[in-house]
Design a protein around this motif. Structure first.
Motif, mmCIF file in Angstrom:
data_model
loop_
_atom_site.group_PDB
_atom_site.id
_atom_site.type_symbol
_atom_site.label_atom_id
_atom_site.label_comp_id
_atom_site.label_asym_id
_atom_site.label_seq_id
_atom_site.Cartn_x
_atom_site.Cartn_y
_atom_site.Cartn_z
ATOM 1 N N GLY A 104 0.728 -1.191 -0.195
ATOM 2 C CA GLY A 104 0.065 -0.062 -0.061
ATOM 3 C C GLY A 104 0.780 1.330 0.086
ATOM 4 O O GLY A 104 2.181 1.247 0.533
ATOM 5 N N LYS A 105 0.262 2.494 -0.210
ATOM 6 C CA LYS A 105 1.113 3.514 -0.548
ATOM 7 C C LYS A 105 -0.097 4.774 -0.096
ATOM 8 O O LYS A 105 -1.403 4.368 -0.296
ATOM 9 C CB LYS A 105 1.867 3.739 -1.922
ATOM 10 C CG LYS A 105 0.781 3.961 -2.791
ATOM 11 C CD LYS A 105 1.677 4.215 -4.340
ATOM 12 C CE LYS A 105 0.754 4.520 -5.140
ATOM 13 N NZ LYS A 105 1.400 4.916 -6.629
ATOM 14 N N VAL A 106 0.563 5.769 0.353
ATOM 15 C CA VAL A 106 -0.435 6.933 0.761
ATOM 16 C C VAL A 106 -0.766 7.548 -0.732
ATOM 17 O O VAL A 106 0.190 8.040 -1.335
ATOM 18 C CB VAL A 106 0.354 8.164 1.521
ATOM 19 C CG1 VAL A 106 -0.320 9.160 1.706
ATOM 20 C CG2 VAL A 106 0.704 7.367 2.951
ATOM 21 N N GLY A 107 -2.055 7.532 -1.062
ATOM 22 C CA GLY A 107 -2.516 7.931 -2.287
ATOM 23 C C GLY A 107 -2.923 9.451 -2.298
ATOM 24 O O GLY A 107 -2.655 10.292 -3.327
ATOM 25 N N ALA A 108 -3.152 10.069 -1.256
ATOM 26 C CA ALA A 108 -3.554 11.235 -0.983
ATOM 27 C C ALA A 108 -3.782 11.873 0.424
ATOM 28 O O ALA A 108 -4.058 11.064 1.246
ATOM 29 C CB ALA A 108 -5.006 11.697 -1.744
ATOM 30 N N LEU A 109 -3.488 13.123 0.515
ATOM 31 C CA LEU A 109 -3.782 13.559 1.981
ATOM 32 C C LEU A 109 -5.032 14.495 1.850
ATOM 33 O O LEU A 109 -5.022 15.273 1.146
ATOM 34 C CB LEU A 109 -2.561 14.439 2.406
ATOM 35 C CG LEU A 109 -1.349 13.893 2.354
ATOM 36 C CD1 LEU A 109 -0.023 14.945 2.867
ATOM 37 C CD2 LEU A 109 -0.964 12.609 3.481
ATOM 38 N N LEU A 110 -6.130 13.838 2.405
ATOM 39 C CA LEU A 110 -7.394 14.457 2.284
ATOM 40 C C LEU A 110 -7.551 15.683 3.182
ATOM 41 O O LEU A 110 -8.829 16.170 3.162
ATOM 42 C CB LEU A 110 -8.337 13.431 2.264
ATOM 43 C CG LEU A 110 -7.976 12.278 1.593
ATOM 44 C CD1 LEU A 110 -8.838 11.101 1.930
ATOM 45 C CD2 LEU A 110 -8.171 12.739 0.160
ATOM 46 N N GLY A 111 -6.757 15.744 4.091
ATOM 47 C CA GLY A 111 -7.125 17.111 5.076
ATOM 48 C C GLY A 111 -7.846 16.487 6.169
ATOM 49 O O GLY A 111 -8.339 15.327 6.327
ATOM 50 N N ASP A 112 -8.372 17.135 7.253
ATOM 51 C CA ASP A 112 -8.713 16.661 8.525
ATOM 52 C C ASP A 112 -8.203 15.382 8.914
ATOM 53 O O ASP A 112 -9.294 14.576 9.561
ATOM 54 C CB ASP A 112 -10.342 16.724 8.385
ATOM 55 C CG ASP A 112 -11.151 16.326 9.512
ATOM 56 O OD1 ASP A 112 -10.662 17.060 10.555
ATOM 57 O OD2 ASP A 112 -12.265 15.854 9.426
ATOM 58 N N ASN A 113 -7.151 15.355 8.983
ATOM 59 C CA ASN A 113 -6.242 14.301 9.323
ATOM 60 C C ASN A 113 -6.631 12.928 8.733
ATOM 61 O O ASN A 113 -6.318 11.890 9.073
ATOM 62 C CB ASN A 113 -6.175 13.802 10.980
ATOM 63 C CG ASN A 113 -5.335 14.946 11.602
ATOM 64 O OD1 ASN A 113 -5.143 16.025 11.195
ATOM 65 N ND2 ASN A 113 -4.691 14.532 12.472
ATOM 66 N N LYS A 114 -7.266 13.056 7.126
ATOM 67 C CA LYS A 114 -7.543 11.759 6.768
ATOM 68 C C LYS A 114 -6.822 11.476 5.597
ATOM 69 O O LYS A 114 -6.158 12.599 4.931
ATOM 70 C CB LYS A 114 -8.799 12.075 6.210
ATOM 71 C CG LYS A 114 -9.945 11.822 7.109
ATOM 72 C CD LYS A 114 -11.411 12.001 6.640
ATOM 73 C CE LYS A 114 -12.634 12.128 7.662
ATOM 74 N NZ LYS A 114 -13.681 12.370 6.988
ATOM 75 N N VAL A 115 -6.111 10.443 5.392
ATOM 76 C CA VAL A 115 -5.331 9.914 4.292
ATOM 77 C C VAL A 115 -6.088 8.863 3.494
ATOM 78 O O VAL A 115 -6.770 7.876 4.106
ATOM 79 C CB VAL A 115 -3.971 9.349 5.047
ATOM 80 C CG1 VAL A 115 -3.019 8.817 4.117
ATOM 81 C CG2 VAL A 115 -3.272 10.286 5.821
ATOM 82 N N ARG A 116 -5.843 8.946 2.334
ATOM 83 C CA ARG A 116 -6.390 7.908 1.244
ATOM 84 C C ARG A 116 -4.892 6.804 1.134
ATOM 85 O O ARG A 116 -4.082 7.368 0.838
ATOM 86 C CB ARG A 116 -6.594 8.397 -0.020
ATOM 87 C CG ARG A 116 -7.311 7.182 -0.926
ATOM 88 C CD ARG A 116 -7.645 7.660 -2.336
ATOM 89 N NE ARG A 116 -6.386 7.572 -3.148
ATOM 90 C CZ ARG A 116 -6.067 8.441 -3.966
ATOM 91 N NH1 ARG A 116 -6.628 9.555 -4.157
ATOM 92 N NH2 ARG A 116 -4.855 8.247 -4.510
ATOM 93 N N VAL A 117 -5.250 5.524 1.315
ATOM 94 C CA VAL A 117 -4.389 4.535 1.229
ATOM 95 C C VAL A 117 -4.758 3.801 0.077
ATOM 96 O O VAL A 117 -5.749 3.038 -0.090
ATOM 97 C CB VAL A 117 -4.144 3.624 2.336
ATOM 98 C CG1 VAL A 117 -3.207 2.527 2.032
ATOM 99 C CG2 VAL A 117 -3.663 4.548 3.422
ATOM 100 N N ASP A 118 -3.805 3.592 -1.016
ATOM 101 C CA ASP A 118 -4.029 2.773 -2.190
ATOM 102 C C ASP A 118 -3.530 1.264 -1.904
ATOM 103 O O ASP A 118 -2.272 1.377 -1.805
ATOM 104 C CB ASP A 118 -3.570 3.520 -3.447
ATOM 105 C CG ASP A 118 -4.327 4.925 -3.575
ATOM 106 O OD1 ASP A 118 -5.446 4.812 -3.218
ATOM 107 O OD2 ASP A 118 -3.799 5.689 -4.343
ATOM 108 N N LEU A 119 -4.126 0.401 -2.116
ATOM 109 C CA LEU A 119 -3.646 -0.949 -1.899
ATOM 110 C C LEU A 119 -3.421 -1.745 -3.094
ATOM 111 O O LEU A 119 -4.470 -1.606 -3.992
ATOM 112 C CB LEU A 119 -4.577 -1.467 -0.677
ATOM 113 C CG LEU A 119 -4.815 -1.090 0.665
ATOM 114 C CD1 LEU A 119 -6.033 -1.542 1.280
ATOM 115 C CD2 LEU A 119 -3.547 -1.131 1.341
ATOM 116 N N THR A 120 -2.608 -2.673 -2.969
ATOM 117 C CA THR A 120 -2.325 -3.620 -4.254
ATOM 118 C C THR A 120 -2.480 -5.161 -3.431
ATOM 119 O O THR A 120 -1.860 -5.279 -2.579
ATOM 120 C CB THR A 120 -1.037 -3.410 -4.801
ATOM 121 O OG1 THR A 120 -1.005 -2.103 -5.388
ATOM 122 C CG2 THR A 120 -0.998 -4.313 -5.974
ATOM 123 N N ALA A 121 -3.080 -6.015 -4.036
ATOM 124 C CA ALA A 121 -2.911 -7.415 -3.762
ATOM 125 C C ALA A 121 -2.788 -8.486 -5.040
ATOM 126 O O ALA A 121 -3.317 -8.262 -5.962
ATOM 127 C CB ALA A 121 -4.210 -7.704 -3.125
#
Length: 139
Positions: A104-121
């Motif tokens: 996984g990697k951090v895909g975006a910093l969304l503000g309000d302490n939220k982070v989008r994590v993009d996962l691969t399997a």
């Protein structure tokens, strides 16, 4: 535990590889109530056009979010989570089973302490989840 102000887009989460054997599928079936024979009976799985017994999609999805919850240190920090199932995880009855590599990697910093994590399997060289995305609140 990551801190929001220290994160950057593209930062990698620690990758993990999890084994999957037929016994895991039986345990998952008992816990989930999903006793579909394609998850434990090779004859039926092949009869319906599958190469062999396959793991439950939700089992694969649950393993994927583990790398996020291990990274953030709190399962309750997951705000949203969704995947598309692209290929099945084939689990042969050979004493070894299958393995799925999750990254996984951090895909975006969304503000309000939220982070989008993009996962691969990936299992047997094939991507088994698509659009696997978690939104996580970090301190």
């Amino acid at each position: 535990m990551p801190r929001y102000e220290d994160l950057a887009v593209g930062e990698q989460l620690p990758s993990q590889t999890f084994p999957v054997c037929r016994g895991d599928l039986i345990h998952y079936a008992g816990a989930s109530g999903d006793f579909n024979e394609i998850h434990w009976n090779e004859r039926i799985a092949v009869q319906v056009g599958l190469p062999n017994v396959i793991a439950h999609g939700m089992f694969t999805m649950a393993q994927a979010i583990r790398i996020v919850t291990d990274w953030v240190g709190d399962p309750a920090a997951v705000v949203e989570y969704g995947v598309r199932f692209t290929k099945p995880v084939v689990v042969p009855d050979d004493g070894v089973g299958a393995s799925v590599e999750y990254s996984g990697k951090v895909g975006a910093l969304l503000g309000d302490n939220k982070v989008r994590v993009d996962l691969t399997a990936v299992s047997a060289g094939r991507k088994v989840l698509g659009r696997a995305v978690a939104v996580v609140r970090v301190p």
